[in-house]
Design a protein around this motif. Sequence first.
Motif, mmCIF file in Angstrom:
data_model
loop_
_atom_site.group_PDB
_atom_site.id
_atom_site.type_symbol
_atom_site.label_atom_id
_atom_site.label_comp_id
_atom_site.label_asym_id
_atom_site.label_seq_id
_atom_site.Cartn_x
_atom_site.Cartn_y
_atom_site.Cartn_z
ATOM 1 N N UNK A 1 0.800 -1.225 0.000
ATOM 2 C CA UNK A 1 0.000 0.000 0.000
ATOM 3 C C UNK A 1 0.834 1.277 0.000
ATOM 4 N N UNK A 2 2.136 1.139 0.175
ATOM 5 C CA UNK A 2 3.001 2.317 0.141
ATOM 6 C C UNK A 2 3.593 2.583 -1.245
ATOM 7 N N UNK A 3 3.170 1.825 -2.230
ATOM 8 C CA UNK A 3 3.732 1.966 -3.581
ATOM 9 C C UNK A 3 3.519 3.364 -4.145
ATOM 10 N N UNK A 4 2.317 3.909 -3.975
ATOM 11 C CA UNK A 4 2.028 5.249 -4.505
ATOM 12 C C UNK A 4 2.860 6.311 -3.793
ATOM 13 N N UNK A 5 3.031 6.156 -2.480
ATOM 14 C CA UNK A 5 3.850 7.102 -1.709
ATOM 15 C C UNK A 5 5.290 7.076 -2.212
ATOM 16 N N UNK A 6 5.820 5.881 -2.407
ATOM 17 C CA UNK A 6 7.197 5.759 -2.892
ATOM 18 C C UNK A 6 7.343 6.311 -4.302
ATOM 19 N N UNK A 7 6.349 6.073 -5.147
ATOM 20 C CA UNK A 7 6.453 6.589 -6.512
ATOM 21 C C UNK A 7 6.484 8.109 -6.511
ATOM 22 N N UNK A 8 5.708 8.751 -5.639
ATOM 23 C CA UNK A 8 5.774 10.207 -5.501
ATOM 24 C C UNK A 8 7.194 10.660 -5.168
#
Length: 197
Positions: free
Chosen positions: A71-78
């Motif tokens: 669930x942290x994939x979007x945060x990391x991509x940012x």
Amino acid sequence: MNYLAHIFLSGADKKVQLGNFFADAVKGSSYKNYPPAITNGILLHRAIDDFTDNHPAVKAMIQQMRPHFGRYSAVLLDIYFDYLLASRFDTFSDIPLKRFARSFYFTLIRHRRWLPDRFKRFMWHFILTNRLYKYASREGIKEALEIMVRVHRITVSPSEAIEYLQEHEMELWDVFHPFFTELQEFVSRFATTDKSN
């Protein structure tokens, strides 16, 4: 998108930059309590997030990262996107990143009274650690992730996140570059629309 991208996409107006920077702390219609330029920055931030969240290339990249970071994939991509912008800043700007960052730090100090409390609390750390400039290096990104793990209790290994970035940097760039160009065009159109409603 993360801090650097939001500030950069705000254009030259310092109060638009400010509103775009702290917009995540402004909920619902409370943006109306700010001066017009800061309000425009908050609304621009929301529009940028909506465009990004619904972009097919971004969604596909998040899905590719999900087996590694859940669930942290979007945060990391940012954060990866801020690294790609910072490390190749001269591709997008005639102003050196160091000067751009210093200019924004001065904006934070000058307009501190408008910052939400949680942004006031970390403002000096943000400035003194030169956070925007440090996004240009993997070590700087790792430091940012370590802060997130410590403060926000996210369950991501900074070392594994940096290893993924190192292994997939060119693939990420091939997604980011055309996407960010589209995003800049979207922001240009957004700037000319009536946001009074």
